[in-house]
Design an enzyme around this catalytic site. Sequence first.
Site, PDB file in Angstrom:
ATOM      1  N   HIS A  29       0.697  -1.273  -0.437  1.00  0.00           N
ATOM      2  CA  HIS A  29       0.463   0.071   0.211  1.00  0.00           C
ATOM      3  C   HIS A  29       1.049   1.704  -0.366  1.00  0.00           C
ATOM      4  O   HIS A  29       1.514   1.904   0.973  1.00  0.00           O
ATOM      5  CB  HIS A  29      -0.977   0.371   1.520  1.00  0.00           C
ATOM      6  CG  HIS A  29      -2.279  -1.506   1.428  1.00  0.00           C
ATOM      7  ND1 HIS A  29      -1.429  -2.442   2.068  1.00  0.00           N
ATOM      8  CD2 HIS A  29      -3.138  -1.372   1.122  1.00  0.00           C
ATOM      9  CE1 HIS A  29      -2.295  -3.413   1.761  1.00  0.00           C
ATOM     10  NE2 HIS A  29      -3.316  -2.818   1.390  1.00  0.00           N
ATOM     11  N   GLU A 429     -17.609  -4.552  23.974  1.00  0.00           N
ATOM     12  CA  GLU A 429     -16.600  -5.410  24.830  1.00  0.00           C
ATOM     13  C   GLU A 429     -15.472  -5.615  23.279  1.00  0.00           C
ATOM     14  O   GLU A 429     -14.801  -5.761  23.817  1.00  0.00           O
ATOM     15  CB  GLU A 429     -17.550  -7.112  24.400  1.00  0.00           C
ATOM     16  CG  GLU A 429     -18.651  -7.196  25.231  1.00  0.00           C
ATOM     17  CD  GLU A 429     -20.298  -6.336  25.086  1.00  0.00           C
ATOM     18  OE1 GLU A 429     -20.143  -5.914  23.955  1.00  0.00           O
ATOM     19  OE2 GLU A 429     -20.689  -6.200  25.537  1.00  0.00           O
ATOM     20  N   HIS A 490     -28.616 -16.134  24.142  1.00  0.00           N
ATOM     21  CA  HIS A 490     -27.854 -16.067  25.716  1.00  0.00           C
ATOM     22  C   HIS A 490     -26.620 -16.844  26.144  1.00  0.00           C
ATOM     23  O   HIS A 490     -26.840 -17.115  27.230  1.00  0.00           O
ATOM     24  CB  HIS A 490     -28.502 -15.485  26.990  1.00  0.00           C
ATOM     25  CG  HIS A 490     -28.955 -13.786  26.735  1.00  0.00           C
ATOM     26  ND1 HIS A 490     -29.243 -13.280  25.739  1.00  0.00           N
ATOM     27  CD2 HIS A 490     -28.143 -12.645  28.291  1.00  0.00           C
ATOM     28  CE1 HIS A 490     -29.801 -12.207  26.092  1.00  0.00           C
ATOM     29  NE2 HIS A 490     -28.426 -11.967  26.868  1.00  0.00           N
TER      30      HIS A 490
END
Length: 698
Positions: A29, A429, A490
Amino acid sequence: MTNEQMDQLCINTMRTLAMDAVQQADSGHPGTAMALAPVAYTVWNRFLRFDPDDPIWPNRDRFILSGGHVSTMLYSLLHLAQVKAVNPMYEIRGNVSVTLDDIKRFRQLDSKCAGHPEYRWCSGIEATTGPLGHGVATSVGVAMARWWMAQHFNRPNFEMFNYDVYAICGDGDMMEGISGEAASLAGHLKLSNLCWIYDNNKITIEGNTSWAFTEDVATRFIAYGWNVTRVGDANDLEMLQRALNVFEKTSDRPTLIIVDSHIAYGAPNKQDTSAAHGEPLGEEEIRLTKRNYGWPEDKKFYVPDGVYDHFKAGMGKRGHEAREAWIAKFNAYKTQYPQLADQLYRMQHRQLPELWDKGVPEFAADPKGLASRESSGKILNGVAQGVPWLIGGAADLSPSTKTRMTFEGAGDFEADSYAGRNLHFGIREHAMGAIANGLSLSKLRPYCSTFLIFSDFCKPAIRLSAIMELPVIYIFTHDSIGVGEDGPTHQPIEQLASLRAIPGVMVWRPGDANEVAEAWKFIMKARHTPAVLVLSRQALPTIDRKKYAPASGVQKGAYVLADASDGKPEVVMLATGSEVGLCLQAYEQLGKEGIKTRVVSMPSWEIFDQQDQAYRDSVIPPSITARVAVEQASTFGWDRWVGLGGAIIAMSTFGASAPLKELQKKFGFTLENVVNTVKSQIAKGGAARGSAAAAVHS
Ligand SMILES: Cc1ncc(C[n+]2csc(CCOP(=O)(O)OP(=O)(O)O)c2C)c(N)n1
Ligand SMILES: [Mg+2]
């Protein structure tokens, strides 16, 4: 040559090295390395307090390249500043980290110049980057660590920690959600030592950012509580310097510097095009670009006279002086504060204090027992009192994951009160994992926590912990359909298997309180391995160790917990976590019926795997093919241990919303089903696969 001309020469050296490296590799790149060379150069040569002779000096300023695809820019800096190498354990210093040959061998096997910057592989690199957004999120952890360490170690006249953290990021980093999570927390925590430099080049891979990104980034960051400033031209070194001065003077919040740049600056046909993002410019375009820069057109990997010296006179001198002053101060500190100096040394070397584990409790046998999240919480509090730099928290779930440090003085880490050891990540999270990596890169011992089901949200960070070999502790509770009524969203199923599939991570699912303590002891001793601790919501009986084998067997990953009295079982049961107790019940019942069985508790597959063949064979004898594995998670992977003829009582569907007892019945985690499966294994000589699978689905 004037100073300005020298600056330009250095910048163009960086640019042409990047162009040549990508061209030679035929991959990489080039465009952003060319555009941002002046920005990175200004940070390094005018601001960064970084001694090339000692890239691991604890109070150095940190530079994190969040857009890891721009790695050639970092390699040229490391080379031109002649940053020294450190061994992979980050302990012993040696020769130059990145040679010109490494740059010539960009992206080739064994070159220090890997496709993306690799922490540990190439020294001077502060964090592995490449997954966009992660570098900036990690930088938040590195910035937090400075404030905690300042509170813990600084004393009047002894400012041992005051480093700054710079991170360069692009449109991709800004689009990724994780950067928003991290920026929000950094603003909330008022991390004034943190500076993100956003390359607003309006180009990504598919083309112009107008395809998908038109938000007002400046306003967003102002809303996060950041100080936002702009530099309208990446080539304007004076403006860059001024913006960075503003950052240095800002003492109440982090700073975002938005820099407008032109990708592939100076390339006559490729500038401002997405074509310059991820492919070589081509020989002809390189020649034209070099001509534009006033560069010898045919010279490759060319470092003109004076460039190394200019870096030496800039960053080299400043960094060297800062480090020398710090070392001198540390020597006096050692005399005045020997205990703190000892802590600092141990922390830097990832060593534990003496008697660190004296607070780890032992748990008496108890048929009712306690949830492994509960026992872990008690153990964590014991360990934390022995290891002052163990800090951590949860993504808003510490009351459930039992990860709060409650002893006196533990405190909370908050804006304006950075001494606390309980961190509050909020419901973020993904950033939590990256921040834990940043804390670990700063040599603190971090843990972070949520429900096992949401470990998916941390997964990219766990993977990076493993790649970087960072001993981050992930504590995931509510580990199975045992969560009951919350239902399939869950109830983790495939999470355990996917965590076990990450190379270099140790996953632990201990079966009772004393196994949890043993797991913690193992985990704390690890210096370069991330750990995942998988814990139950529901109570687990505390096994009577007078009757069954001692929990110290956990140190080997798996061990024989209960066995036939003559050591010759007809069948081996294998289980982890909450299913260990169930297998012990089956062992007792089958024993009464005269059936000889063995129960193997297997809290960590990875650690068991590291034992020698003789030990592994002694636990799971190859001659006993009648085997039953029981685990309230995906069946995936258990074939390895039970063999093709073995039985697996595990999950092959999502769970359901119901009380735990009903779920256990529905999915076959009952004494009756385990006993019957064992019997049919024996009857079929270890070839009862079909009936076991039926048991799973019944
Ligand atoms: C999480 C993640 N998704 C996708 C990619 C693949 N990728 C690498 S660079 C890039 C575009 C980045 O654009 P930008 O940050 O603006 O960098 P620039 O092209 O300006 O250098 C993408 C999509 C990645 N590295 N990480
Ligand atoms: Mg861009």
